[in-house]
Scaffold this motif. Structure first.
Motif, mmCIF file in Angstrom:
data_model
loop_
_atom_site.group_PDB
_atom_site.id
_atom_site.type_symbol
_atom_site.label_atom_id
_atom_site.label_comp_id
_atom_site.label_asym_id
_atom_site.label_seq_id
_atom_site.Cartn_x
_atom_site.Cartn_y
_atom_site.Cartn_z
ATOM 1 N N THR A 161 0.851 -1.188 0.000
ATOM 2 C CA THR A 161 0.000 0.000 0.000
ATOM 3 C C THR A 161 0.888 1.239 0.000
ATOM 4 O OG1 THR A 161 0.031 0.176 2.402
ATOM 5 C CG2 THR A 161 -1.708 -1.214 1.445
ATOM 6 N N PHE A 162 0.285 2.375 -0.250
ATOM 7 C CA PHE A 162 1.026 3.637 -0.176
ATOM 8 C C PHE A 162 1.679 3.790 1.199
ATOM 9 C CE2 PHE A 162 1.007 8.242 0.920
ATOM 10 C CZ PHE A 162 1.995 8.647 0.034
ATOM 11 N N GLU A 163 0.911 3.454 2.243
ATOM 12 C CA GLU A 163 1.405 3.585 3.614
ATOM 13 C C GLU A 163 2.679 2.757 3.851
ATOM 14 O OE1 GLU A 163 -1.360 1.957 6.418
ATOM 15 O OE2 GLU A 163 -0.598 3.143 8.097
ATOM 16 N N GLU A 164 2.683 1.544 3.322
ATOM 17 C CA GLU A 164 3.866 0.679 3.477
ATOM 18 C C GLU A 164 5.053 1.236 2.683
ATOM 19 O OE1 GLU A 164 2.285 -3.854 4.012
ATOM 20 O OE2 GLU A 164 1.544 -2.792 2.268
ATOM 21 N N MET A 165 4.775 1.670 1.457
ATOM 22 C CA MET A 165 5.861 2.224 0.625
ATOM 23 C C MET A 165 6.469 3.469 1.266
ATOM 24 S SD MET A 165 4.609 1.970 -3.321
ATOM 25 C CE MET A 165 3.803 0.524 -4.013
ATOM 26 N N GLN A 166 5.579 4.296 1.807
ATOM 27 C CA GLN A 166 6.038 5.542 2.430
ATOM 28 C C GLN A 166 6.927 5.249 3.640
ATOM 29 O OE1 GLN A 166 2.877 7.937 4.068
ATOM 30 N NE2 GLN A 166 3.622 9.756 2.996
ATOM 31 N N ALA A 167 6.533 4.271 4.447
ATOM 32 C CA ALA A 167 7.321 3.903 5.630
ATOM 33 C C ALA A 167 8.692 3.375 5.202
ATOM 34 C CB ALA A 167 6.573 2.850 6.442
ATOM 35 N N LEU A 168 8.701 2.533 4.191
ATOM 36 C CA LEU A 168 9.937 1.931 3.689
ATOM 37 C C LEU A 168 10.891 3.012 3.167
ATOM 38 C CD1 LEU A 168 9.855 -1.127 1.284
ATOM 39 C CD2 LEU A 168 11.396 0.770 0.897
ATOM 40 N N VAL A 169 10.346 3.915 2.355
ATOM 41 C CA VAL A 169 11.172 4.977 1.768
ATOM 42 C C VAL A 169 11.668 5.927 2.864
ATOM 43 C CG1 VAL A 169 11.124 7.003 0.237
ATOM 44 C CG2 VAL A 169 10.059 4.862 -0.500
ATOM 45 N N ASP A 170 10.791 6.262 3.797
ATOM 46 C CA ASP A 170 11.181 7.150 4.895
ATOM 47 C C ASP A 170 12.337 6.550 5.697
ATOM 48 O OD1 ASP A 170 10.654 9.486 6.690
ATOM 49 O OD2 ASP A 170 10.228 7.873 8.120
ATOM 50 N N GLU A 171 12.224 5.276 6.007
ATOM 51 C CA GLU A 171 13.265 4.600 6.792
ATOM 52 C C GLU A 171 14.598 4.591 6.027
ATOM 53 O OE1 GLU A 171 12.540 3.447 9.946
ATOM 54 O OE2 GLU A 171 14.686 3.082 10.173
ATOM 55 N N ALA A 172 14.531 4.238 4.749
ATOM 56 C CA ALA A 172 15.749 4.180 3.937
ATOM 57 C C ALA A 172 16.396 5.559 3.816
ATOM 58 C CB ALA A 172 15.427 3.619 2.554
ATOM 59 N N HIS A 173 15.590 6.564 3.511
ATOM 60 C CA HIS A 173 16.133 7.917 3.338
ATOM 61 C C HIS A 173 16.696 8.460 4.640
ATOM 62 C CE1 HIS A 173 13.796 8.879 -0.644
ATOM 63 N NE2 HIS A 173 14.767 8.002 -0.801
ATOM 64 N N MET A 174 16.016 8.170 5.732
ATOM 65 C CA MET A 174 16.507 8.617 7.050
ATOM 66 C C MET A 174 17.917 8.080 7.298
ATOM 67 S SD MET A 174 14.495 8.212 10.654
ATOM 68 C CE MET A 174 14.712 6.456 10.839
ATOM 69 N N ARG A 175 18.171 6.870 6.785
ATOM 70 C CA ARG A 175 19.477 6.234 6.989
ATOM 71 C C ARG A 175 20.460 6.557 5.861
ATOM 72 N NH1 ARG A 175 19.171 1.850 10.517
ATOM 73 N NH2 ARG A 175 21.436 1.922 10.401
ATOM 74 N N GLY A 176 20.030 7.401 4.912
ATOM 75 C CA GLY A 176 20.938 7.840 3.849
ATOM 76 C C GLY A 176 21.037 6.898 2.665
ATOM 77 N N LEU A 177 20.074 5.994 2.512
ATOM 78 C CA LEU A 177 20.085 5.070 1.375
ATOM 79 C C LEU A 177 19.012 5.461 0.366
ATOM 80 C CD1 LEU A 177 21.476 3.367 3.724
ATOM 81 C CD2 LEU A 177 20.694 1.358 2.475
ATOM 82 N N THR A 178 19.278 5.153 -0.895
ATOM 83 C CA THR A 178 18.273 5.377 -1.933
ATOM 84 C C THR A 178 17.441 4.099 -2.119
ATOM 85 O OG1 THR A 178 19.880 4.782 -3.615
ATOM 86 C CG2 THR A 178 19.605 7.134 -3.156
#
Ligand code: ARG
Length: 410
Positions: free
Chosen positions: A210-227
């Motif tokens: 879902t959008f919610e899952e994708m958003q959480a995944l992207v947020d976590e990755a970006h927070m840690r400096g990964l694309t």
């Protein structure tokens, strides 16, 4: 410079300046150890005394090629149920051979988007330690995916309880897998946002996560400096992933106008593997690809090529991504001719495999062009690839990190 620094000079009739989209004639590149210290023409660059000079003549120098979608641990001759027979150590060893083949084809950097058991991390580390030869690797570890989705393994019946290592459902579960992948060495995050061609029982057009899952995944990755790279063939999966902020969408087969607009607005990169369809349809059956997958490919490949053309025309940022592993490693360069056939200029195709990937990976300070201060990753091809892009299927010179790892010119 240090007294012990080793200076190597390359001269060639031509060089491609991917930053300005220009062909330079009478090129000179000076490398000191693993760094480019000067690049220009015979007029503008002085060749230092006591340097090793390699005169290439009728060659074109280009930045080391970069493929943003490979699976070095996958064997193109083993698909479907054949793939279940190989152990993790076995596929890791396969990766050793594939890493070398990739480098010898001129690809000095790859993004490995999905590998079992962190075999990609082991390969990267072995390459960086100098134990084996291979490209610079940006690695994802196991791809994230929903239960029963494209990044799960759906070949065996329930009683085998087969679950791929990146399966996670729910926003917090995906955050946890992102954290785990980083813990074990991932430098990029890959997830599956729609069904796929080669997975059993998935529909290419159908969104996964879902959008919610994708958003959480992207947020976590970006927070840690990964694309983040997203596998997405289907229209809604492509658009939802872009809205969730992913850095690149892979495949992008069933793209629509709104998807193009969203990519332009968000600055999202597309990595469209438009060569692999030819291999799947001609060699796939022999290699074990399921009939249901061949049926999906017959629809997807054609649509993907049409949409590649539209995306190029609209000016979406494009990176070279081949999906090598589905087809033989070392044949990565065959995609260039297709990229030109379906709408790119030769220069655009070369930029998609050099400066754009460097920018996508946030490595533009060190990779992606032949410029002073950057890593000495350089390839050379005989003739002029701007006149005949298929010359990139035969790279004669490969320099990685200042080391000449292949030279058929001398
Ligand atoms: N790994 C991808 C999938 O299974 C390959 C898609 C290949 N087809 C294509 N037309 N690009 O979905």
């Amino acid at each position: 410079s240090a007294a012990c620094a080793k200076t190597t000079v390359l001269t060639a009739d031509r060089m491609i300046d991917v930053e300005n989209g220009k062909l330079i004639t009478n090129a000179v590149v000076v490398m000191e150890d693993n760094t480019i210290v000067a690049a220009g023409t015979k007029r503008s660059v002085t060749i230092p005394a006591d340097s090793d000079v390699m005169e290439l003549g009728d060659y074109t120098l280009m930045p080391g090629l970069m493929d943003m979608h490979v699976h070095l641990t996958s064997d193109a001759t083993k698909h479907g149920y054949k793939r279940l027979a190989d152990s993790l150590p076995r596929v890791t060893l396969t990766g050793v051979k594939h890493a070398e083949a990739t480098l010898m084809a001129g690809f000095t950097t790859v993004r490995n988007v999905g590998a079992p058991g962190f075999a990609d991390v082991a390969l990267r580390d072995a390459i960086n330690d100098g134990d084996i030869q291979g490209p610079r690797m940006f690695v994802s570890g196991p791809s994230l995916g929903v239960t029963g989705g494209h990044c799960d393994n759906n070949l065996l019946p329930y009683e085998f309880h087969t679950v791929s290592e990146g399966v996670a459902d729910g926003p917090w579960a995906v955050r946890e897998i992102v954290r785990r992948n980083i813990k074990y060495g991932a430098t990029v995050i890959k997830f599956c946002g729609t069904g796929g061609v080669l997975s059993k029982g998935t529909k290419v057009g159908v969104q996964q996560y879902t959008f919610e899952e994708m958003q959480a995944l992207v947020d976590e990755a970006h927070m840690r400096g990964l694309t983040v790279a997203t596998h997405a063939h289907g229209t809604s999966g492509i658009k939802t992933a872009i809205k969730a902020g992913v850095d690149s969408v892979e495949h992008v087969s069933l793209l629509d106008e709104e998807g193009i607009e969203l990519a332009l607005e968000h600055g999202t990169y597309f990595s469209m593997d438009i060569y692999v369809t030819e291999y799947i349809l001609s060699e796939g059956e022999k290699a074990g690809i399921l009939e249901e997958s061949l049926a999906k490919e017959r629809i997807v490949g054609k649509r993907q090529r049409e949409n590649f053309q539209k995306a190029v025309k609209a000016g979406v940022k494009m990176v070279f991504g081949s999906d090598a592993g589905v087809y033989p490693h070392g044949d990565n360069g065959k995609q260039f001719a297709r990229m030109v056939r379906f709408g790119m200029t030769p220069m655009q195709a070369i930029q998609a495999a050099t400066i754009h990937p460097a920018t996508l990976l946030k490595q533009q300070e060190t990779l992606g062009s032949i410029s002073a201060g950057k890593k000495a990753d350089i390839v050379g091809v005989k003739g002029n690839p701007l006149d005949d892009i298929s010359l990139l299927e035969n790279v004669g010179l490969v320099v990685k990190d200042g080391h000449i790892v292949k030279s058929v010119a001398m």
